[in-house]
Write a protein that holds these residues in place. Structure first.
Motif, short mmCIF file in Angstrom:
data_model
loop_
_atom_site.label_atom_id
_atom_site.label_comp_id
_atom_site.label_asym_id
_atom_site.label_seq_id
_atom_site.Cartn_x
_atom_site.Cartn_y
_atom_site.Cartn_z
N LYS A 26 29.97 56.34 21.68
CA LYS A 26 29.27 56.36 20.40
C LYS A 26 27.84 55.82 20.52
N THR A 27 27.12 56.23 21.55
CA THR A 27 25.72 55.84 21.71
C THR A 27 24.95 57.01 22.32
N ASN A 28 23.67 57.13 21.94
CA ASN A 28 22.84 58.19 22.49
C ASN A 28 22.15 57.79 23.79
N LYS A 29 22.28 56.52 24.17
CA LYS A 29 21.60 56.02 25.37
C LYS A 29 22.63 55.72 26.46
N VAL A 30 22.51 56.42 27.55
CA VAL A 30 23.49 56.33 28.63
C VAL A 30 22.78 56.03 29.94
N THR A 31 23.29 55.06 30.69
CA THR A 31 22.75 54.74 32.01
C THR A 31 23.83 55.00 33.05
N ILE A 32 23.49 55.82 34.05
CA ILE A 32 24.44 56.22 35.08
C ILE A 32 23.91 55.77 36.44
#
Length: 376
Positions: free
Chosen positions: A313-319
């Motif tokens: 439920k977030t638009n910011k993703v760190t992979i």
């Protein structure tokens, strides 16, 4: 030549002059050609390993290895294998690393003389049946994978396995601790092994040529690069990325009544696998990239980011991604490249975070539609 050179030096004459200049510089800054000794600093990936291993047993630290099991022609005898391995260990100094801990810090040193025996001989010629042979080779492989000891300089085990007459090939097991080898290193080692074995058997070439830049030279070059203006100017960007790292939410609360985290074991995990058919694969590899002018890695990352975004439920993703770590370093000078790791054995892997803002991905590339198709 690098791709960027073609844009910077836009005539054949200028490119030719650049190559001459680099050729002269390469001869001046070749790898350390003698048998190395003394200390070599730990690369970031090695420091990460020891930090992650803090509190682990000596046995667990030494068991972090990679291995290959090769089929080897029966006309190749033990003497050829031993001589080949001796030459490989002399050529690739990282295979003679030894580790010790002092003042709570790990140190890495080159041992001029390796304490590991060259090749171990396991004779299974009297074993009956393919299943029994398969099982005993598996047990033997597991035994030698557990036998490494980084503090004794035992980073490599080579086992020549003789098989029954009914088998067309013997086996060669090579086990190396991950601290001294990575995926690129294996290609280098196996190419060298093939050249040496073939040469010794036929009386052909057995010269591996000059050594590439040493692991120590790469460490020193990396240190200089880390202090350079070009990289330091990126500091704000990487700090911003690190601030946006968040853990995924848990589906369940894995704490018992005493608030102690319960360990998740392999038997508790469910793995789901699927395969794309020929039609879907063609769309993924050819049609989608051509429509959106992008590459397959971008498509897959966008699909993964969209999936994680929907779950967390977030638009910011760190992979976190992984690279081979042997990129040409940008220097302050156009010709100040002094290292060549194309034939250097060692652990060069890099881990780095990639920050994706799903709003920007949608607006700039339209990949939200692509991601839906990929996921579907």
């Amino acid at each position: 030549l690098q791709v960027g050179d073609v844009f910077t030096y836009q005539t054949i004459a200028r490119l030719s002059a650049l190559l001459d200049q680099r050729s002269e510089k390469e001869s001046e800054s070749s790898g350390e050609q003698f048998i190395l000794s003394g200390e070599s600093g730990l690369l970031p990936i090695q420091q990460w390993f020891f930090e992650k291993s803090e509190g682990n047993s000596h046995k667990d630290i030494s068991h972090f290895n990679q291995s290959v099991l090769l089929g080897i022609d029966k006309t190749i005898n033990e003497s050829i294998v031993k001589r080949s391995i001796e030459q490989i260990k002399a050529q690739h100094d990282a295979l003679r690393f030894k580790y010790y801990k002092k003042d709570n810090e790990w140190h890495q040193v080159y041992e001029p003389e390796s304490e590991v025996s060259g090749v171990i001989n396991e004779d299974f010629r009297e074993v009956k049946g393919k299943d029994e042979l398969r099982n005993i080779i598996k047990e033997t492989s597991e035994k030698y994978q557990r036998s490494l000891d980084i503090e004794k300089g035992e980073l490599i085990r080579v086992v020549w396995i003789q098989t029954p007459q009914s088998e067309t090939q013997n086996r060669l097991l090579i086990v190396i601790h991950h601290l001294a080898v990575d995926g690129v290193s294996w290609r280098i080692l196996l190419e060298d092994l093939e050249l040496l074995v073939s040469g010794l058997r036929s009386g052909g070439k057995t010269d591996l040529g000059k050594k590439g830049s040493s692991y120590r030279q790469w460490f020193e070059e990396l240190q200089k690069y880390g202090q350079g203006e070009r990289l330091l100017n990126q500091r704000t960007y990487w700090e911003n990325v690190s601030r946006n790292i968040t853990e995924l939410p848990d589906d369940k609360d894995y704490e018992d009544e005493t608030n102690i985290k319960i360990k998740i074991r392999v038997k508790d995990i469910l793995t789901l696998s699927t395969k794309l058919g020929e039609k879907e694969t063609k769309k993924l590899l050819q049609d989608v990239p051509s429509v959106y002018h992008t590459e397959i890695n971008d498509i897959l990352l966008s699909a993964l980011a969209k999936t994680i975004s929907g779950y967390s439920k977030t638009n910011k993703v760190t992979i976190e991604l992984e690279g081979h770590g042997r990129e040409e370093l940008e220097s302050e000078s156009d010709t100040d490249q002094t290292t060549d790791t194309t034939h250097t054995v060692g652990w060069f892997t890099t881990h780095y975070p990639v920050f994706l803002d799903l709003k920007e991905v949608k607006e700039e590339s339209g990949l939200d539609v692509t991601a839906d198709r990929v996921i579907a």
